[in-house]
Motif scaffolding. Structure first.
Motif, PDB file in Angstrom:
ATOM      1  N   SER A 239      -4.529  18.179   5.420  1.00 42.24           N
ATOM      2  CA  SER A 239      -3.859  17.332   4.200  1.00 42.24           C
ATOM      3  C   SER A 239      -4.307  15.830   4.391  1.00 42.24           C
ATOM      4  CB  SER A 239      -2.232  17.404   4.115  1.00 42.24           C
ATOM      5  OG  SER A 239      -1.688  17.080   5.737  1.00 42.24           O
ATOM      6  N   TYR A 240      -4.344  15.192   5.682  1.00 38.88           N
ATOM      7  CA  TYR A 240      -4.861  13.936   5.811  1.00 38.88           C
ATOM      8  C   TYR A 240      -6.434  13.731   5.313  1.00 38.88           C
ATOM      9  CZ  TYR A 240      -1.121  11.724   8.619  1.00 38.88           C
ATOM     10  OH  TYR A 240       0.096  11.234   8.931  1.00 38.88           O
ATOM     11  N   ARG A 241      -7.116  14.792   5.542  1.00 41.42           N
ATOM     12  CA  ARG A 241      -8.669  14.470   5.235  1.00 41.42           C
ATOM     13  C   ARG A 241      -8.622  14.424   3.636  1.00 41.42           C
ATOM     14  NH1 ARG A 241     -12.110  17.474   8.591  1.00 41.42           N
ATOM     15  NH2 ARG A 241     -12.358  15.617   9.696  1.00 41.42           N
ATOM     16  N   ILE A 242      -7.801  15.419   3.001  1.00 43.69           N
ATOM     17  CA  ILE A 242      -7.778  15.274   1.572  1.00 43.69           C
ATOM     18  C   ILE A 242      -7.231  13.978   0.881  1.00 43.69           C
ATOM     19  CG2 ILE A 242      -6.573  16.521  -0.526  1.00 43.69           C
ATOM     20  CD1 ILE A 242      -6.595  19.126   1.027  1.00 43.69           C
ATOM     21  N   MET A 243      -6.020  13.563   1.508  1.00 42.21           N
ATOM     22  CA  MET A 243      -5.704  12.302   1.086  1.00 42.21           C
ATOM     23  C   MET A 243      -6.549  11.200   1.288  1.00 42.21           C
ATOM     24  SD  MET A 243      -1.671  12.533   2.400  1.00 42.21           S
ATOM     25  CE  MET A 243      -1.731  10.869   3.106  1.00 42.21           C
ATOM     26  N   LYS A 244      -7.213  11.241   2.448  1.00 40.01           N
ATOM     27  CA  LYS A 244      -8.361  10.123   2.746  1.00 40.01           C
ATOM     28  C   LYS A 244      -9.574  10.143   1.761  1.00 40.01           C
ATOM     29  CE  LYS A 244     -11.552   8.446   6.094  1.00 40.01           C
ATOM     30  NZ  LYS A 244     -13.052   8.978   6.611  1.00 40.01           N
ATOM     31  N   ASN A 245     -10.029  11.382   1.484  1.00 41.87           N
ATOM     32  CA  ASN A 245     -11.121  11.543   0.443  1.00 41.87           C
ATOM     33  C   ASN A 245     -10.551  11.205  -0.907  1.00 41.87           C
ATOM     34  OD1 ASN A 245     -12.562  12.462   2.368  1.00 41.87           O
ATOM     35  ND2 ASN A 245     -12.497  14.565   1.912  1.00 41.87           N
ATOM     36  N   ALA A 246      -9.272  11.046  -1.203  1.00 44.08           N
ATOM     37  CA  ALA A 246      -8.608  10.689  -2.516  1.00 44.08           C
ATOM     38  C   ALA A 246      -8.404   9.287  -2.558  1.00 44.08           C
ATOM     39  CB  ALA A 246      -7.510  11.667  -2.794  1.00 44.08           C
ATOM     40  N   GLY A 247      -8.479   8.763  -1.673  1.00 48.11           N
ATOM     41  CA  GLY A 247      -8.445   7.115  -1.448  1.00 48.11           C
ATOM     42  C   GLY A 247      -6.775   6.825  -1.038  1.00 48.11           C
ATOM     43  N   PHE A 248      -6.079   7.677  -0.399  1.00 44.41           N
ATOM     44  CA  PHE A 248      -4.798   7.450  -0.157  1.00 44.41           C
ATOM     45  C   PHE A 248      -4.781   7.336   1.269  1.00 44.41           C
ATOM     46  CE2 PHE A 248      -3.913  10.159  -4.007  1.00 44.41           C
ATOM     47  CZ  PHE A 248      -3.124   8.953  -4.650  1.00 44.41           C
ATOM     48  N   VAL A 249      -4.034   6.613   1.919  1.00 42.70           N
ATOM     49  CA  VAL A 249      -3.798   6.188   3.302  1.00 42.70           C
ATOM     50  C   VAL A 249      -2.293   6.239   3.668  1.00 42.70           C
ATOM     51  CG1 VAL A 249      -5.805   4.939   3.422  1.00 42.70           C
ATOM     52  CG2 VAL A 249      -3.629   3.665   3.146  1.00 42.70           C
ATOM     53  N   PRO A 250      -2.126   6.546   4.880  1.00 48.28           N
ATOM     54  CA  PRO A 250      -0.545   6.815   5.463  1.00 48.28           C
ATOM     55  C   PRO A 250       0.232   5.482   5.177  1.00 48.28           C
ATOM     56  CG  PRO A 250      -1.999   8.094   6.571  1.00 48.28           C
ATOM     57  CD  PRO A 250      -2.931   7.258   6.024  1.00 48.28           C
ATOM     58  N   GLU A 251       1.513   5.268   5.165  1.00 46.16           N
ATOM     59  CA  GLU A 251       2.179   4.057   4.938  1.00 46.16           C
ATOM     60  C   GLU A 251       1.816   3.181   6.233  1.00 46.16           C
ATOM     61  OE1 GLU A 251       6.562   2.278   3.764  1.00 46.16           O
ATOM     62  OE2 GLU A 251       6.306   4.528   4.063  1.00 46.16           O
ATOM     63  N   GLU A 252       1.850   3.863   7.370  1.00 45.52           N
ATOM     64  CA  GLU A 252       1.746   2.841   8.475  1.00 45.52           C
ATOM     65  C   GLU A 252       0.374   2.183   8.419  1.00 45.52           C
ATOM     66  OE1 GLU A 252       1.248   7.394   9.789  1.00 45.52           O
ATOM     67  OE2 GLU A 252       2.428   6.111   8.655  1.00 45.52           O
TER      68      GLU A 252
ATOM     69  N   GLU B 152       8.670  -9.569   7.968  1.00 45.07           N
ATOM     70  CA  GLU B 152       9.240  -8.379   7.216  1.00 45.07           C
ATOM     71  C   GLU B 152       8.499  -7.274   7.514  1.00 45.07           C
ATOM     72  OE1 GLU B 152      10.116  -9.875   3.475  1.00 45.07           O
ATOM     73  OE2 GLU B 152      11.370 -11.130   4.071  1.00 45.07           O
ATOM     74  N   LYS B 153       7.094  -7.322   7.151  1.00 45.97           N
ATOM     75  CA  LYS B 153       6.241  -6.172   7.167  1.00 45.97           C
ATOM     76  C   LYS B 153       6.139  -5.637   8.496  1.00 45.97           C
ATOM     77  CE  LYS B 153       4.918  -6.407   2.948  1.00 45.97           C
ATOM     78  NZ  LYS B 153       4.739  -5.342   1.909  1.00 45.97           N
ATOM     79  N   THR B 154       6.016  -6.432   9.573  1.00 45.55           N
ATOM     80  CA  THR B 154       5.865  -6.173  10.908  1.00 45.55           C
ATOM     81  C   THR B 154       7.283  -5.201  11.377  1.00 45.55           C
ATOM     82  OG1 THR B 154       4.744  -7.803  11.547  1.00 45.55           O
ATOM     83  CG2 THR B 154       5.808  -7.029  13.313  1.00 45.55           C
ATOM     84  N   LEU B 155       8.349  -5.752  10.852  1.00 42.45           N
ATOM     85  CA  LEU B 155       9.577  -5.096  11.304  1.00 42.45           C
ATOM     86  C   LEU B 155       9.669  -3.771  10.499  1.00 42.45           C
ATOM     87  CD1 LEU B 155      12.224  -5.047  12.556  1.00 42.45           C
ATOM     88  CD2 LEU B 155      13.215  -6.101  10.685  1.00 42.45           C
ATOM     89  N   ARG B 156       9.147  -3.766   9.230  1.00 39.88           N
ATOM     90  CA  ARG B 156       8.831  -2.262   8.742  1.00 39.88           C
ATOM     91  C   ARG B 156       8.227  -1.443   9.197  1.00 39.88           C
ATOM     92  NH1 ARG B 156      10.446   2.158   6.650  1.00 39.88           N
ATOM     93  NH2 ARG B 156       9.180   2.981   5.162  1.00 39.88           N
ATOM     94  N   LEU B 157       6.903  -1.894   9.653  1.00 42.37           N
ATOM     95  CA  LEU B 157       6.016  -1.013  10.462  1.00 42.37           C
ATOM     96  C   LEU B 157       6.578  -0.478  11.708  1.00 42.37           C
ATOM     97  CD1 LEU B 157       3.160  -0.014  10.634  1.00 42.37           C
ATOM     98  CD2 LEU B 157       2.623  -2.059  11.771  1.00 42.37           C
ATOM     99  N   GLN B 158       7.330  -1.333  12.611  1.00 40.40           N
ATOM    100  CA  GLN B 158       7.957  -0.830  13.610  1.00 40.40           C
ATOM    101  C   GLN B 158       8.827   0.097  13.478  1.00 40.40           C
ATOM    102  OE1 GLN B 158       9.369  -4.501  15.412  1.00 40.40           O
ATOM    103  NE2 GLN B 158       7.479  -5.167  16.351  1.00 40.40           N
ATOM    104  N   MET B 159       9.755   0.031  12.351  1.00 35.58           N
ATOM    105  CA  MET B 159      10.694   0.951  12.114  1.00 35.58           C
ATOM    106  C   MET B 159      10.127   2.318  11.554  1.00 35.58           C
ATOM    107  SD  MET B 159      13.541  -1.419  10.103  1.00 35.58           S
ATOM    108  CE  MET B 159      14.063  -0.029   9.006  1.00 35.58           C
ATOM    109  N   LEU B 160       9.020   2.223  11.141  1.00 37.02           N
ATOM    110  CA  LEU B 160       8.104   3.548  10.494  1.00 37.02           C
ATOM    111  C   LEU B 160       7.628   4.107  11.666  1.00 37.02           C
ATOM    112  CD1 LEU B 160       7.566   5.010   8.011  1.00 37.02           C
ATOM    113  CD2 LEU B 160       5.492   3.421   7.749  1.00 37.02           C
ATOM    114  N   MET B 161       7.032   3.248  12.581  1.00 38.41           N
ATOM    115  CA  MET B 161       6.449   3.990  13.766  1.00 38.41           C
ATOM    116  C   MET B 161       7.598   4.709  14.698  1.00 38.41           C
ATOM    117  SD  MET B 161       3.336   3.263  13.699  1.00 38.41           S
ATOM    118  CE  MET B 161       2.464   3.022  15.305  1.00 38.41           C
TER     119      MET B 161
END
Length: 123
Positions: free
Chosen positions: A46-59, A91-100
């Motif tokens: 699923s990661y490979r399909i998403m990558k090939n379609a131009g999508f990346v995970p939120e993190e 704000e983005k760094t905090l969001r990234l830490q929470m997501l991780m």
């Protein structure tokens, strides 16, 4: 090694001896291989399909945004603009830490291996 693996190896060795691989388009060139070893096996396709379609995970998108904002903070001429970008970076760094933490990625081997480099780049 299974019978099928041995048979496949024999066929490959025979093709190499016959020169069947000599005129391939990537002969002598480095192959671009995706290293998905840090992704659970059941999610790799699923990661490979998403990558090939131009999508990346939120993190990944958040990391890229943090790096971009860090560069903007350093490039700003006015203090007001710098402060605006610094606040957004925080704000983005905090969001990234929470997501991780939510996804358990902060404790993965790959993250721990590169944690200091990531922090140095973001800070």
């Amino acid at each position: 090694m299974s019978m099928f693996s041995r048979l496949a190896e024999q066929k490959i060795e025979e093709a190499v001896r016959n020169g069947e691989f000599d005129n391939l388009s990537y002969a002598g060139k480095k192959l671009n291989v995706d290293d998905l070893s840090h992704i659970p096996e059941d999610l790799r396709m699923s990661y490979r399909i998403m990558k090939n379609a131009g999508f990346v995970p939120e993190e990944v998108a958040l990391r890229n945004e943090c790096v971009r904002l860090f560069d903007l903070v350093n490039a700003c001429g006015s203090e007001g603009e710098r402060e605006k970008h610094r606040k957004l970076l925080n704000e983005k760094t905090l969001r990234l830490q929470m997501l991780m933490e939510q996804r358990g990625l902060g404790s993965s081997g790959a993250f721990l291996q590169y944690e200091e480099r990531i922090k140095d780049r973001l800070l």
